[in-house]
Design a protein around this motif. Sequence first.
Motif: not given
Length: 152
Positions: A59-60, A91-95, A130, A144
Amino acid sequence: MGHSDEIVMFGIVVIAVLWAYFGLRRWLHSPLRTNYSSVPIHIEMNENTVAFQLMEQDGYEIIGGKVRIPFYFLVNDIQLDSRLFVDYVARRDGQTYLVKVARDRKPIEWTASSVRDRLLPYFLLYSDIDGILYVDEKEQQLQQIHFQLEEE
């Protein structure tokens, strides 16, 4: 000005001086976060790698390719040049994450000191990331890593 006015003024001055002292002290002792304000995004990237496919499957969104970060330091007034490399920016989930792909010649040990020594410099480079995403193509794993800097 009466006696009570002088006491109030003295109290205000003391509070202002203490506030300025502790604010300045906190600012001076806070860690330097970065020399760079934002991650440079290099559009050219190799989409045919296992790492790229693993990140997409998880999902990135891969927003950048290899980033070369040149720097130098002085040792006894002798300048030494070096560089750091980031494999991708994702980027994933705004990070936003800097991505490091595992290398056979430099495996990482998953201990606090090893993770700190190997990956903290990347986190400290940019104020707008992040964390770090560590991709092990052989093991087909994504790690992560988020660093939390504590104030004393």
